[in-house]
Design a protein around this motif. Structure first.
Motif, PDB file in Angstrom:
ATOM      1  N   GLY A 145       0.841  -1.181   0.025  1.00 34.56           N
ATOM      2  CA  GLY A 145       0.146   0.085  -0.104  1.00 34.56           C
ATOM      3  C   GLY A 145       0.831   1.305  -0.087  1.00 34.56           C
ATOM      4  O   GLY A 145       0.391   2.309   0.560  1.00 34.56           O
ATOM      5  N   CYS A 146       2.143   1.149  -0.473  1.00 36.87           N
ATOM      6  CA  CYS A 146       2.775   2.396  -0.414  1.00 36.87           C
ATOM      7  C   CYS A 146       3.013   3.064  -1.944  1.00 36.87           C
ATOM      8  O   CYS A 146       3.345   2.514  -2.864  1.00 36.87           O
ATOM      9  CB  CYS A 146       4.294   2.010  -0.135  1.00 36.87           C
ATOM     10  N   ARG A 147       1.725   3.874  -2.165  1.00 33.57           N
ATOM     11  CA  ARG A 147       1.555   4.663  -3.189  1.00 33.57           C
ATOM     12  C   ARG A 147       2.706   5.157  -4.008  1.00 33.57           C
ATOM     13  O   ARG A 147       2.735   5.128  -5.065  1.00 33.57           O
ATOM     14  CB  ARG A 147       0.505   5.803  -2.924  1.00 33.57           C
ATOM     15  N   PHE A 148       3.561   6.033  -3.059  1.00 33.33           N
ATOM     16  CA  PHE A 148       4.735   6.656  -3.849  1.00 33.33           C
ATOM     17  C   PHE A 148       5.772   5.601  -4.480  1.00 33.33           C
ATOM     18  O   PHE A 148       6.149   5.413  -5.553  1.00 33.33           O
ATOM     19  CB  PHE A 148       5.582   7.320  -2.827  1.00 33.33           C
ATOM     20  N   CYS A 149       6.078   4.477  -3.800  1.00 35.64           N
ATOM     21  CA  CYS A 149       7.095   3.521  -4.336  1.00 35.64           C
ATOM     22  C   CYS A 149       6.355   2.646  -5.447  1.00 35.64           C
ATOM     23  O   CYS A 149       6.650   2.372  -6.427  1.00 35.64           O
ATOM     24  CB  CYS A 149       7.549   2.407  -3.178  1.00 35.64           C
ATOM     25  N   ALA A 150       4.945   2.461  -5.179  1.00 37.14           N
ATOM     26  CA  ALA A 150       4.091   1.499  -6.031  1.00 37.14           C
ATOM     27  C   ALA A 150       4.341   2.352  -7.515  1.00 37.14           C
ATOM     28  O   ALA A 150       4.517   1.787  -8.641  1.00 37.14           O
ATOM     29  CB  ALA A 150       2.980   1.231  -5.636  1.00 37.14           C
ATOM     30  N   MET A 151       3.888   3.651  -7.395  1.00 37.31           N
ATOM     31  CA  MET A 151       3.734   4.551  -8.590  1.00 37.31           C
ATOM     32  C   MET A 151       5.282   4.703  -9.390  1.00 37.31           C
ATOM     33  O   MET A 151       5.343   4.670 -10.378  1.00 37.31           O
ATOM     34  CB  MET A 151       3.012   5.846  -8.270  1.00 37.31           C
ATOM     35  N   SER A 152       6.186   5.016  -8.352  1.00 31.04           N
ATOM     36  CA  SER A 152       7.543   5.078  -8.900  1.00 31.04           C
ATOM     37  C   SER A 152       8.231   4.075  -9.729  1.00 31.04           C
ATOM     38  O   SER A 152       8.456   4.146 -10.866  1.00 31.04           O
ATOM     39  CB  SER A 152       8.515   5.867  -8.001  1.00 31.04           C
ATOM     40  N   HIS A 153       8.199   2.899  -8.941  1.00 39.18           N
ATOM     41  CA  HIS A 153       8.881   1.850  -9.718  1.00 39.18           C
ATOM     42  C   HIS A 153       7.879   1.244 -10.732  1.00 39.18           C
ATOM     43  O   HIS A 153       8.507   0.499 -11.611  1.00 39.18           O
ATOM     44  CB  HIS A 153       9.204   0.767  -8.384  1.00 39.18           C
TER      45      HIS A 153
END
Length: 178
Positions: free
Chosen positions: A58-66
């Motif tokens: 549920g880590c939006r920043f890391c999911a979107m970035s990677h």
């Protein structure tokens, strides 16, 4: 708004790396080795593992970035990443990558959640011991990264174009700051 004053307005991990350059350097070096170093898994495949674990956490920043970093380096781009992160068992990825995503999901649940059957299935699908090792390490590292980013309440932009722009830089230059 982050829970602590970072002294910069950069989102997610970027703001944290700038806040503590001495730890930021080590974390960036780890990401560089895991996601861009010599490996039989492609950079896109490794970024997809990072995005998948981040999605599960549920880590939006890391999911979107990677996810953006993976999309920039995988055939099929964004749709493959979206499919793999939402339904890995039917995503248009290799059987080997599908098995490694199962291993990564188990790591996310806890190290002891990885079973001999998970490892055997990955081997049966063609994964080498080094690929299994690196999948476990990527998944474990991203559990830490995700908790770091979210544990300090960092921000995550909503605009996918910002992640795509950053992807172009990461693909060309990597994770180490000049």
């Amino acid at each position: 708004m982050p829970y602590i004053e970072l002294g910069n307005d950069a989102p997610g991990m970027t703001g944290l790396l700038r806040y503590r350059p001495e730890t930021g350097k080590v974390l960036s070096e780890l990401a560089e080795v895991l996601l861009r170093g010599d490996n039989t898994l492609s950079r896109g495949e490794r970024e997809l593992i990072a995005s998948y674990v981040s999605t599960l956490n549920g880590c939006r920043f890391c999911a979107m970035s990677h996810g953006a970093f993976a999309a920039a380096q995988l055939p099929g781009g964004e749709s493959v990443v979206a499919d793999a992160c939402s339904a890995p068992d039917t995503a248009p990825v290799s059987g080997k990558l599908r098995a490694l995503l199962r291993v990564a999901a188990a790591v996310r649940d806890g190290g002891s959640a990885v079973t001999p059957q998970d490892v055997a299935a990955a081997r049966q699908a063609g994964a080498t011991d080094a690929e299994i090792h690196d999948t476990v390490l990527i998944a474990a590292a991203f559990c830490m990264f995700n908790r770091y980013v979210d544990g300090l309440g960092t921000t995550a932009p909503d605009d996918p174009a910002l992640y795509a722009h950053r992807a172009a830089h990461i693909v060309a230059h990597g994770y180490l700051r000049d």
